[in-house]
Design an enzyme around this catalytic site. Sequence first.
Site, PDB file in Angstrom:
ATOM      1  N   HIS A 184       5.666  -0.503   6.968  1.00 49.44           N
ATOM      2  CA  HIS A 184       5.329  -1.474   8.005  1.00 49.44           C
ATOM      3  C   HIS A 184       4.838  -2.803   7.474  1.00 49.44           C
ATOM      4  O   HIS A 184       5.021  -3.829   8.131  1.00 49.44           O
ATOM      5  CB  HIS A 184       4.261  -0.901   8.945  1.00 49.44           C
ATOM      6  CG  HIS A 184       4.759   0.220   9.793  1.00 49.44           C
ATOM      7  ND1 HIS A 184       4.031   0.705  10.855  1.00 49.44           N
ATOM      8  CD2 HIS A 184       5.889   0.960   9.745  1.00 49.44           C
ATOM      9  CE1 HIS A 184       4.698   1.694  11.432  1.00 49.44           C
ATOM     10  NE2 HIS A 184       5.828   1.871  10.762  1.00 49.44           N
ATOM     11  N   GLU A 224     -11.354  -3.866  -4.854  1.00 44.40           N
ATOM     12  CA  GLU A 224     -10.112  -4.185  -5.558  1.00 44.40           C
ATOM     13  C   GLU A 224      -9.044  -4.671  -4.586  1.00 44.40           C
ATOM     14  O   GLU A 224      -8.317  -5.614  -4.873  1.00 44.40           O
ATOM     15  CB  GLU A 224      -9.638  -2.950  -6.343  1.00 44.40           C
ATOM     16  CG  GLU A 224     -10.561  -2.569  -7.484  1.00 44.40           C
ATOM     17  CD  GLU A 224     -11.877  -1.917  -7.053  1.00 44.40           C
ATOM     18  OE1 GLU A 224     -12.815  -1.929  -7.868  1.00 44.40           O
ATOM     19  OE2 GLU A 224     -11.974  -1.400  -5.913  1.00 44.40           O
TER      20      GLU A 224
END
Length: 163
Positions: free
Chosen positions: A99, A72
Amino acid sequence: MRVFVGTDHAGLDFKEHLKQALTEAGHEPVDCGAFEYHPQDDYPPFCFEVGERVVTEPGSLGVVIGGSGNGEQIAANKVPGVRAALVWNTQTAQLARQHNDANVVSIGARQHSIEEATALVLEFLRTPFSHDERHVRRIGLIHDYEQNRHRPAGGLPTRGDVV
């Protein structure tokens, strides 16, 4: 926040639970399928739908669900502009947002309890992007490569860049 959610058969039960949890947390879940159990269905169309919807609706995020979450994540990342991250613990959920400014979270419904998977998705959704220069620069490099296959030389910051 609008949250687009898609899964194949492996995550169908979790998706139904997650939609309720998202609503209770103040989010607006949008179901991108699957809508009924078919053990041979294919996950890529659901992941593409989530990715396309997230990219075209600024401020939204997405959730793709499968048995492991691996396929996925790969499928969602094929949509230009998607930064999908597979999460498996609290820290990976936080770092994906902090991040990488990930806009889609991928989770393996068969890898976690419903409660644990729900907590990971909610942690992803509530964690903001840090906007640190080094992370902005790195996301820019990924975007440039995605758009025109321009690969920067070396991998080291240029003179004057913040590390």
